[in-house]
Motif scaffolding. Structure first.
Motif, PDB file in Angstrom:
ATOM      1  N   PHE A   1      -3.917   2.414   5.624  1.00 25.91           N
ATOM      2  CA  PHE A   1      -3.171   2.651   4.407  1.00 25.91           C
ATOM      3  C   PHE A   1      -4.141   2.866   3.257  1.00 25.91           C
ATOM      4  N   ILE A   2      -3.656   3.513   2.215  1.00 27.63           N
ATOM      5  CA  ILE A   2      -4.452   3.806   1.026  1.00 27.63           C
ATOM      6  C   ILE A   2      -3.639   3.390  -0.193  1.00 27.63           C
ATOM      7  N   THR A   3      -4.303   2.689  -1.107  1.00 29.67           N
ATOM      8  CA  THR A   3      -3.623   2.249  -2.325  1.00 29.67           C
ATOM      9  C   THR A   3      -4.371   2.767  -3.543  1.00 29.67           C
ATOM     10  N   ASP A   4      -3.629   2.935  -4.607  1.00 27.94           N
ATOM     11  CA  ASP A   4      -4.191   3.383  -5.882  1.00 27.94           C
ATOM     12  C   ASP A   4      -4.727   2.166  -6.619  1.00 27.94           C
TER      13      ASP A   4
ATOM     14  N   ASN B   1       3.101   9.194   5.393  1.00 25.85           N
ATOM     15  CA  ASN B   1       4.420   9.068   4.788  1.00 25.85           C
ATOM     16  C   ASN B   1       4.491   9.892   3.507  1.00 25.85           C
ATOM     17  N   GLU B   2       5.630   9.857   2.864  1.00 23.94           N
ATOM     18  CA  GLU B   2       5.863  10.744   1.731  1.00 23.94           C
ATOM     19  C   GLU B   2       4.948  10.452   0.535  1.00 23.94           C
TER      20      GLU B   2
ATOM     21  N   ILE C   1       1.950  10.626   0.341  1.00 23.30           N
ATOM     22  CA  ILE C   1       0.818  11.558   0.283  1.00 23.30           C
ATOM     23  C   ILE C   1       1.071  12.679  -0.725  1.00 23.30           C
ATOM     24  N   ARG C   2       2.350  12.989  -0.962  1.00 23.83           N
ATOM     25  CA  ARG C   2       2.671  14.041  -1.933  1.00 23.83           C
ATOM     26  C   ARG C   2       2.236  13.631  -3.347  1.00 23.83           C
ATOM     27  N   ALA C   3       2.518  12.372  -3.704  1.00 22.93           N
ATOM     28  CA  ALA C   3       2.192  11.906  -5.054  1.00 22.93           C
ATOM     29  C   ALA C   3       0.692  11.686  -5.222  1.00 22.93           C
ATOM     30  N   ILE C   4       0.024  11.222  -4.145  1.00 22.50           N
ATOM     31  CA  ILE C   4      -1.399  10.871  -4.268  1.00 22.50           C
ATOM     32  C   ILE C   4      -2.283  12.110  -4.154  1.00 22.50           C
TER      33      ILE C   4
ATOM     34  N   PRO D   1       0.836  -1.209   0.000  1.00 24.20           N
ATOM     35  CA  PRO D   1       0.000   0.000   0.000  1.00 24.20           C
ATOM     36  C   PRO D   1       0.866   1.253   0.000  1.00 24.20           C
ATOM     37  N   GLY D   2       0.472   2.199  -0.854  1.00 20.84           N
ATOM     38  CA  GLY D   2       1.316   3.359  -1.054  1.00 20.84           C
ATOM     39  C   GLY D   2       1.340   4.330   0.101  1.00 20.84           C
TER      40      GLY D   2
END
Length: 882
Positions: free
Chosen positions: A311-314, A229-230, A232-235, A209-210
């Motif tokens: 956690f959150i995944t794309d 974690n980091e 979150i910037r991309a998502i 999970p991203g």
């Protein structure tokens, strides 16, 4: 080379010591190679060789690691614990491998893989990371002690959150990765043509999970993300710092159509404290819609907020391939049970996993609906909600209970998807595809984890963690309802002597028996927990009086003072000391109540052990005195120390005695006559009033019969009835029995009841009064004017007498208000058809006033105090007979 990432290595696992990081990564690579050979079903010799390589390298790594740590932690507790972890690791692996002759080797290897993955992740992230930080600090010139404290501090906060989150996911991640890897192999063998779809599904499902995050929702509706974690910037295109105090920027990125459902899902999870699982979309102006899946576990915080870890995944790619994988790829490429229905929910096809899990063959279910699996555990609302979700979102997933062919019910994780025409304009459903897996083992594992987390493994009692959660919840409830609770901290006396002389096994057996004895004494709403060693804590909720806690403590001390029968020795004798703290008197938090109960425990020990003590010395003395009085009262009832005194009731017009009120007294052989104000309240609280009231009624009827047989004039004898006799006893049957046994005429018996007792349950009381009146009993309302009775109800009660309370007579003729109240009661009573009797008449002026206002009768010291039966008979004889 075969390799399956059951343990995905990343920078988070680097501890900073190059040699150790290199060996850790090598261990992970060997672990993933072993998983790959297992997934790809390599032959037994190959599996054995790969495992031997892994085991040999683990031993080599342990030796190298221990040499490094020893140079910095010689003879230190940290080094000892670290070596113990290595020994336990090898012991566990050897134990599992010892069973390989009884089971297939691939099953043994799979079990070892699960253990290695969990152990290695925790060992690196917690133990090695912590020790490495100390080593690096010492190398930079920091003293060892300071370096250890600094390492402990660094391992808290965000690092601790990351470790906890990663470890909570690792079990499911590694096992799912292995499962998917095996599915890959089976799908390759089954249908090579669907390889492309299989690859896409494997990539989606096997990714770590991203976004690892914490989300906190406060009672006022505000929210924040304390940790992210980091990723979150991309998502979400925000930094962790931007949302640490306010989550508004994250919510702004949500698709407008999903925003309210997203907020509602968190509210429901917060309300029910159920896991949060949600699919939703993000919408940025410069990018296509992004689909995300979130999964998090909630925890209630002391300030009323709820904190989720998750956690959150794309899942955008997964969404894009859903349609083409519905039937062809999904139904027959997974090991989950699958069934396909038409638009009318008629089963068209099932796979072998369906038959294995449910027991139904394809021939038995094709042409029927899935209702044949229904367990009956879910109501119509559940299924309505499920189909509402399917019709709205084309999918539903969740936990559900179904029934196998043999009737056995089992839990499953079910996913239902609607399959529509490829044309987006056509919303017609062609099929429904359902997949489910039997999660019996997983739920059993969850229950086992819960048992280990919240219960003492020796006694099966709640542990400190569960006690803390329960006590905090109880404080909130008692604060809201205005109630009180008690905390009893218990320490066993002479336990150490038993443990030292008979051994730890005997000590463990003794603790188990102690737990049983304490639990047997408590109510269902109470709780006993073991903190460790020979220390227990009892939580008593919703107690009426402070001395209730002392009463329970005394009983626990008594039962634990009885001999214990152990396997190694009979008649083992111990004792217990108990400290008591009360909410809210001694604190309004878990910490304060525990500290004060602990302080009270030391007071009890200082007083000689085998006793209890409150945090307040005054409460200890008061409770002990009250309990001692209760014990004496029980003995007094058994030994016949109670007496009935009689106070004359005088007709005002003639001045003659026309009746008497029967009043109970306690003739203690040591203390003498004990007034009712000291023991009647205790009798009411303990229920002894039922036994006392029944005895007074029988004794009064017996004495009245004796007076009639002696030729004394007929009198009305009044007996007080407690509200508890109305609520808990059959007063009508008791009166009938007393009259029948003694032969006392019913028309000469009068029962006195208080206003509060009459108004407590009017319908029930009215029926009971009518039954008593049908026996010929006279009925009076006692202490009239002090309660809150309604005249609208009072006029319907079948009463004969109103008794004016003494408090309205005391200040006549000095207080005009009391004179007017008394006069009003007399007039009102006569209007309602009642006789009126005044209590507590002590002066000629009071008597003259009552005579002027036409009061019917009185009782009080101006005529006589309550006296024994012999003295009362003398008063009758002195006034002569007519």
């Amino acid at each position: 080379m075969y390799s399956v990432e059951v343990f995905p290595w990343n920078k988070n696992f680097e501890v900073g010591v190059p040699l150790i990081d290199e060996q850790h990564q090598k261990l992970v690579e060997l672990l993933n190679v072993l998983a790959g050979h297992l997934a790809y079903q390599s032959d037994i010799p190959t599996l054995n060789n790969v495992f031997n390589d892994l085991a040999e390298y683990a031993i080599y790594h342990f030796q190298a690691e221990e040499r490094i740590w020893h140079s910095f932690f010689p003879e230190d507790a940290w080094e000892t614990k670290h070596k113990d972890d290595h020994r336990r690791f090898l012991t566990t692996v050897n134990r599992i491998m010892a069973g390989k002759t009884a089971r297939p080797l691939d099953e043994v290897i799979e079990e070892i893989l699960t253990f290695l993955t969990q152990w290695l992740a925790f060992h690196i992230l917690d133990t090695d990371m912590r020790m490495a930080k100390v080593v690096l600090a010492v190398q930079s010139g920091v003293p060892l002690k300071q370096a250890k404290e600094q390492a402990d501090q660094e391992m808290s906060g965000a690092m601790k959150v990351l470790i906890e989150t990663m470890l909570s996911m690792f079990d499911a991640l590694s096992s799912r990765t292995m499962q998917l890897a095996k599915e890959v192999v089976e799908r390759q063998k089954a249908e090579q043509a669907s390889q492309d779809a299989l690859d896409r599904l494997q990539k989606i499902a096997s990714q770590v999970p991203g976004l690892v995050f914490q989300f906190q929702l406060f009672p006022d509706g505000s929210s924040r993300i304390p940790y992210a974690n980091e990723a979150i910037r991309a998502i979400y295109r925000v930094s962790p710092e931007e949302v640490s105090e306010d989550a508004a920027k994250v919510l702004e990125a949500l698709h407008p159509d999903d925003l309210e459902n997203f907020k509602t899902s968190f509210k429901v999870s917060a309300r029910d404290l159920t896991p949060w699982r949600q699919e939703y979309r993000l919408k940025f102006d410069d990018a296509p819609v992004c689909w995300l899946f979130g999964n998090a576990l909630p925890q209630r915080q002391a300030d009323g907020s709820v904190l989720w870890h998750g956690f959150i995944t794309d899942i955008t790619k997964h969404k894009q391939t859903e349609v083409e994988l519905r039937i062809a790829a999904t139904a027959f490429e997974l090991q989950d049970a699958m069934l396909v229905t038409d638009a009318n929910n008629v089963i068209l096809k099932v796979n072998q996993a369906f038959t294995r899990i449910t027991g139904y063959s394809a021939e038995e279910v094709i042409g029927k609906t899935p209702n044949l699996l229904s367990s009956g555990q879910h109501d119509k609302t559940f299924y309505s909600s499920m189909w509402e979700s399917i019709n709205r979102t084309d999918a539903w997933q969740g936990e559900i209970w179904n029934r196998r062919k043999n009737g056995e019910m089992f839990p499953e994780w079910l996913i239902i998807t609607a399959v529509k025409e490829p044309d987006e304009k056509n919303e017609h459903v062609n099929n429904y595809v359902a997949s489910f897996s039997d999660i019996t083992s997983r739920k059993a594992a969850e229950e086992e984890i819960k048992q280990l987390a919240f219960y003492d493994p020796l006694t099966q009692l709640p542990n400190r963690r569960l006690l803390q959660e329960r006590l905090k919840h109880s404080i909130d409830v008692e604060r809201r309802d205005g109630k009180r609770l008690a905390l009893l901290m218990l320490d066993l006396d002479r336990f150490k002597a038993v443990n030292d002389s008979l051994g730890h096994l005997a000590g463990d057996e003794l603790l188990q028996q102690v737990a049983v004895r304490i639990s047997a004494r408590l109510r269902d709403v109470d709780m006993v927990a073991r903190l460790g060693g020979d220390e227990f804590v009892v939580l008593l909720e919703d107690i009426a009086h402070a001395e209730d806690a002392a009463r329970v403590a005394a009983e626990i001390i008594f039962v634990l003072g009885k001999p214990f029968q152990l396997t190694q020795s009979n008649d083992v004798q111990i004792g217990a000391s108990i400290g008591i703290s009360l909410y809210p008197e001694h604190g309004a938090s878990y910490e304060m109540l525990m500290d004060h109960a602990d302080a009270a425990l030391y007071q009890a020990k200082d007083q000689g052990r085998g006793c209890y003590a409150y945090f307040s010395e005054d409460q200890t003395l008061a409770a002990r005195e009250r309990i001692a009085l209760e014990t004496r009262l029980r003995r007094a009832i058994e030994q016949g120390e109670l007496r009935v005194f009689y106070q004359p009731q005088v007709d005002i017009e003639s001045g003659r005695i026309v009746g008497a009120e029967a009043l109970v007294r306690w003739q203690d052989p040591i203390e003498g006559l004990i007034p009712p104000l000291r023991f009647i309240p205790i009798a009411e609280e303990t229920g002894l009033i039922l036994e006392i009231g029944a005895w007074v009624l029988r004794e009064t009827c017996r004495q009245g019969r004796l007076w009639l047989d002696a030729g004394l004039p007929p009198l009305t004898l009044a007996v007080n009835v407690s509200p508890q006799q109305f609520r808990r006893g059959d007063i009508s049957a008791l009166v009938a029995t007393a009259l029948n046994e003694t032969g006392f005429p019913a028309e000469h018996l009068e029962l006195e009841m208080t206003e509060s007792g009459l108004m407590e349950n009017q319908d029930h009381v009215m029926a009971l009064l009518n039954k008593l009146r049908s026996q010929g009993i006279r009925l009076a309302i006692d202490d009239f004017g002090t309660g809150f009775s309604s005249l609208a109800y009072l006029k319907h009660f079948p009463l004969d007498v109103l008794k004016i309370d003494k408090s309205f007579i005391d200040d006549i003729p000095n207080l005009q208000d009391d004179m007017e109240i008394a006069a009003t009661i007399i007039a009102m009573g006569h209007i309602l058809g009642f006789k009126v009797l005044a209590e507590g008449v002590e002066t000629p002026e009071q008597l003259a006033f009552l005579r002027e206002k036409k009061c019917d009768s009185y009782q009080g010291y101006i005529k006589s105090p309550p006296v024994p039966a012999e003295a009362f008979a003398l008063l009758l004889r002195e006034q002569g007979f007519e």
